[in-house]
Scaffold this motif. Sequence first.
Motif, PDB file in Angstrom:
ATOM      1  N   LEU A 213       0.840  -1.200   0.000  1.00 21.78           N
ATOM      2  CA  LEU A 213       0.000   0.000   0.000  1.00 21.78           C
ATOM      3  C   LEU A 213       0.877   1.253   0.000  1.00 21.78           C
ATOM      4  O   LEU A 213       0.600   2.220  -0.718  1.00 21.78           O
ATOM      5  N   SER A 216       2.365   1.836  -3.453  1.00 20.80           N
ATOM      6  CA  SER A 216       1.404   2.381  -4.418  1.00 20.80           C
ATOM      7  C   SER A 216       1.161   3.850  -4.148  1.00 20.80           C
ATOM      8  O   SER A 216       1.069   4.657  -5.077  1.00 20.80           O
ATOM      9  N   THR A 217       1.028   4.186  -2.854  1.00 25.98           N
ATOM     10  CA  THR A 217       0.754   5.581  -2.524  1.00 25.98           C
ATOM     11  C   THR A 217       1.900   6.478  -2.963  1.00 25.98           C
ATOM     12  O   THR A 217       1.681   7.520  -3.598  1.00 25.98           O
ATOM     13  N   GLY A 232       0.776   1.635  -8.708  1.00 25.14           N
ATOM     14  CA  GLY A 232       0.648   3.018  -8.245  1.00 25.14           C
ATOM     15  C   GLY A 232       1.096   4.002  -9.316  1.00 25.14           C
ATOM     16  O   GLY A 232       0.466   5.036  -9.545  1.00 25.14           O
ATOM     17  N   LEU A 235      -1.460   4.475 -11.939  1.00 26.57           N
ATOM     18  CA  LEU A 235      -2.521   5.376 -11.489  1.00 26.57           C
ATOM     19  C   LEU A 235      -2.045   6.823 -11.484  1.00 26.57           C
ATOM     20  O   LEU A 235      -2.816   7.739 -11.774  1.00 26.57           O
ATOM     21  N   LEU A 252      -8.060   3.537 -15.034  1.00 28.58           N
ATOM     22  CA  LEU A 252      -8.178   3.895 -13.619  1.00 28.58           C
ATOM     23  C   LEU A 252      -8.536   2.697 -12.751  1.00 28.58           C
ATOM     24  O   LEU A 252      -7.976   2.481 -11.675  1.00 28.58           O
ATOM     25  N   VAL A 253      -9.503   1.926 -13.218  1.00 30.38           N
ATOM     26  CA  VAL A 253     -10.071   0.888 -12.356  1.00 30.38           C
ATOM     27  C   VAL A 253      -9.145  -0.326 -12.162  1.00 30.38           C
ATOM     28  O   VAL A 253      -8.893  -0.723 -11.020  1.00 30.38           O
ATOM     29  N   GLY A 256      -6.201  -0.259  -9.468  1.00 30.69           N
ATOM     30  CA  GLY A 256      -6.725  -0.187  -8.104  1.00 30.69           C
ATOM     31  C   GLY A 256      -7.246  -1.526  -7.646  1.00 30.69           C
ATOM     32  O   GLY A 256      -6.967  -1.975  -6.520  1.00 30.69           O
ATOM     33  N   LEU A 257      -8.011  -2.197  -8.521  1.00 34.79           N
ATOM     34  CA  LEU A 257      -8.536  -3.511  -8.152  1.00 34.79           C
ATOM     35  C   LEU A 257      -7.390  -4.495  -7.902  1.00 34.79           C
ATOM     36  O   LEU A 257      -7.473  -5.351  -7.019  1.00 34.79           O
ATOM     37  N   ILE A 259      -4.420  -3.771  -6.705  1.00 36.18           N
ATOM     38  CA  ILE A 259      -3.871  -3.501  -5.370  1.00 36.18           C
ATOM     39  C   ILE A 259      -4.785  -4.101  -4.307  1.00 36.18           C
ATOM     40  O   ILE A 259      -4.334  -4.782  -3.384  1.00 36.18           O
ATOM     41  N   ILE A 260      -6.087  -3.864  -4.450  1.00 40.39           N
ATOM     42  CA  ILE A 260      -7.039  -4.404  -3.473  1.00 40.39           C
ATOM     43  C   ILE A 260      -6.913  -5.922  -3.422  1.00 40.39           C
ATOM     44  O   ILE A 260      -6.897  -6.530  -2.343  1.00 40.39           O
ATOM     45  N   VAL A 263      -3.655  -6.874  -1.496  1.00 42.49           N
ATOM     46  CA  VAL A 263      -3.679  -6.480  -0.083  1.00 42.49           C
ATOM     47  C   VAL A 263      -4.752  -7.255   0.680  1.00 42.49           C
ATOM     48  O   VAL A 263      -4.521  -7.734   1.793  1.00 42.49           O
ATOM     49  N   LEU A 264      -5.904  -7.423   0.042  1.00 42.87           N
ATOM     50  CA  LEU A 264      -6.970  -8.183   0.687  1.00 42.87           C
ATOM     51  C   LEU A 264      -6.543  -9.635   0.891  1.00 42.87           C
ATOM     52  O   LEU A 264      -6.757 -10.226   1.949  1.00 42.87           O
ATOM     53  N   THR A 267      -4.192  -9.780   3.750  1.00 40.86           N
ATOM     54  CA  THR A 267      -4.864  -9.559   5.024  1.00 40.86           C
ATOM     55  C   THR A 267      -5.631 -10.800   5.465  1.00 40.86           C
ATOM     56  O   THR A 267      -5.554 -11.218   6.623  1.00 40.86           O
TER      57      THR A 267
END
Lengths: 314, 320, 406
Positions: A213, A216-217, A232, A235, A252-253, A256-257, A259-260, A263-264, A267
Amino acid sequence: MPQNNFWQSFFRNRMGVIGFVMLAIAVAVAIFAPLIAPYDPNTTVRVTIDNIYSPPSAQNWLGTDDAGKDVLTNLIYGARVSLIVGFFASFISLVIGGTIGLVAGFYGGRVENVLMRLTDILLVIPDLPLLIVLIALLGRGMPILIFVIGILGWTGTARVVRSQTLSVRERKFVQRARAIGAGNLYIIRRHIFPLVFPLMLVNAVLVISAAILNESTLAFLGLGDPTRLSWGQMLNFAFSRGAMSAGAWWSLVPPGLAIIWVVLGLTLLGNGLERVFNPRLEMHHLAIGDEMVARPPQVVGPVAVAAVGKTVGE
Amino acid sequence: MSHYLFKKIGWALLTVGFVVVLNFFLFRILPGDPARAVKDPRLTRQSIEAVRVRFGLDKPLPVQFLLYVRNLAQGDLGTSFHQQRPVATILVENLWNTLLLIGAGTVLSILLGIVLGVAAAWKSGTIIDYGALIGSLAAWATPTFWFGMILLFWGSSQLGLPIGGKLTAGASYDSWWEQWLDVGKHMLLPTVTYTIIYAGQYTLFMRSAVLDIFAEDYILTAKAKGLHSFQILRDHALRNAMLPTVTVVALNLGFTVAGAIEVEKVFSWPGLGQTIIDSVERQDYPVLQGAFLLLAISVIFANLLADLLYSYLDPRVRVT
Amino acid sequence: MLSGLINYPTVLTTLGGDKMNENADDDALILDVRNLSVDYIAHGRPPAHALEKVSFQLRKGEMLGIVGESGCGKTTLMLSLMRLLPAAGRIVNGEINFLGADLLNLNEKAMADVRWKNIAMIFQGAMNALNPVRTVGSQIAEPIARHTMNTLNDLHPIHNANRNGKATQSPNGNGHYAGKNLNPLRTVGSQIAETIKHHEAISDKGILDRRVAELLDLVGISPNRRDQYPHQYSGGMRQRAMIAMALACFPDVIIADEPTTALDVMVQAQILELLATLRQQLGLSVLFVTHDLGVVAEVCDSVMVMYGGVVAEYSDVDTIYNSPQHPYTQELLKAFPDVAHPHSKLTSIPGYPPRLDALPAGCRFAPRCPCAFARCHQAPPPLYHLGKFHEASCYLVEKTKVGIQE
């Protein structure tokens, strides 16, 4: 923990398995990127007005970006950057945090006090501004990115390792080893580390997700490695080079998906592992309801008979 | 009380001291220090001379540090390379915008997180619980900036909301409330972004805190007393569960700053985050240094407030 | 003498009205538990039989000791009486007849009315039983507010008890024990008051405060400590506050679940003395759970010895001490010092109670029993009736006694 038990309780935990599969897919994509990707990311594209932000089509399943490159190809190769930064940065964090936690927990006293105070201070200082400052001063590039994310991400690990070390230190076999004159380093290596390691692994999974995360940021803020296209970075380009006004949702989409997804997955895997290594007895005093009484149908007593008779009579 | 208070204040001061030292040495030892900055072509000869005198660049490092601290104590954070204005002035202008955004977002996300977390723990194992859990995990895994971009993309094209900034450029207002209405319109999407992303974390914390409390013996006592489940939740679980949550929120304040930076960048919100990013791009080191210091001290201060709130909520700390 | 003052909740009178007349010959009978069986269910595993066919009776003013090692099902039994088992617990068989009505027939809401108003509980380890963020006083008052009207109840038995004489005030014991039954965040007073408020529908603060003050006074705590929090109390005082809380609504039955376990010896003695005094003053009916046979001898009228979730032996206290029939009872007695024979050797029972998910096929005590023979390992012995009030589940009694009935 015996192998069998580990896998058994791990697989009983559905969320953890889902996370593992999600992560495995991402890792496979990163490793086999050249086999999967439809194009070579390094070929230069002759940019014409037609292939900038062209929408998804048979040639480009996810359309093209501002440089006329295939988004899907970028996405697949982007997995490499994100995962490499995540893994290596978290490795640095684990080494630092693990060492500090072990030393603080094992030696205690003033050493522990100083180390944990330092940890607390770093925990309070906001992460991202410090990362930005460090990168602004050190320059950009993947090694620097890995380094700064790594050296700022160890506080959580240090706390977990310290508290686990504290409890292991008091166990009988450690005291026995000490009584027969074993050296500190020997005790840490042979007795404490093996018991602390599983928790470190659990923690590592969560540290990796935080590192990804962070990468990417930073990349989105324009502080990533400009030569490597991470999610990142994709984006960042999309945001700063007009994807919004061009209506190019396809650039754009998907990053992001992605990364999610990673990370998901991490987690879920982390939570699953934690439940295996650190099972918590689940009690819920308020979850008690009428289902507690589960006896077979009762022989109808005099009261009930009277009641039934009455109803029938009326 | 006083012992706890003094300890916490002392601790905060120590942390501030650490940040000041870190801030000084980072910018001296690493590339980009004022010694090089004086070669910056944007500066006039007079201002180069001014920098030289004020930072005591010809003096040894410890003296430079003392000078830095002295300037700091006078609220002097230096002059922006780019804007040729005092850094402190620039930062104060932007600080309020950031506080407005973080304040609204934090309050809303905590409220939402508490409600969702309590509901999830309360209806543990039901569809409500799983929904809240999955939603929160997804929010936790979502990069703030990306979610903001998607909302901006959708909001500006479908809802006609402004694409960024704090006020509509060139607009004139008849009254103060018209101006605030405009600010509200600009704030809507950034606040929603911030709230949803952070509410996810707070939901997870609150849920597990309430579940922990539900396993406590005094909840069994309350149930044995014949209290109804809702009474138990209200009188025995909520306040107790707030304690770990306050701690976590306090520890989390550092991360909320990250959210502000991302949101400000996406929505061009004129706050400290935007200032930081701009100053990096413009290599405006005095501003970067000052903004970092201000953010860090704000977080330390907010942490102190959270500790005080904790001591108010927990009688075991309150009375010593 | 005080039974006339007890207000039975309406549910019970309507539900069990007929039955109560039926038992007119034995109107002192308050609690009649029959064949109570409880399972703990776990995902993907066979259920653990935590209780099997437990039967006992409690009469007005009786103090019944329930004895056994940890893990013998004592706490499970107590929690199932109040229907407070953890989520995995299932009452799979039996009846809990309370004043003639079967508690297992009540719905959850009606059961909530019975809790504390009719059956109150003193939990082991009072620290965690009180809410740490509320005052002790408010917690005592809590249940009172539900059942009685807003009148100052001078006829309340507790009031009378106060006139008869106070329980002795004693110094604080040390508070180093891990009990967790008080909410640490609430004052002790608030946690007592809560009870009163809840059950007796009292909203008048003055009346509530007076009741809480009376209750605290009764258990030997200065009423001006009402607004303190549990952590400001010593361990012994917390236990006293728990007792005050249990008395808040003057319940028909008080369950005391190892109330002295975590306390040091001096404080234990004080708490026991307090319980004995209160019992005399108020005519309480008490289920006293403990693993300490010495304590039982001091305060109880009758004893039920439990082992592995079943009744091992059940009789009056003299019989249990003077002619125990079950080897487990005998072994337990050997494990406690006897004032009459100070030089006799203390022995402990080797081994541990059986795991509930892996119970032996025969008698549950057989693996540890010094007298076990082949039959003991084959089938569990029935509960033999050895006299008017003496039951034991051991094959040995067939050899030693004549005229027994199963």
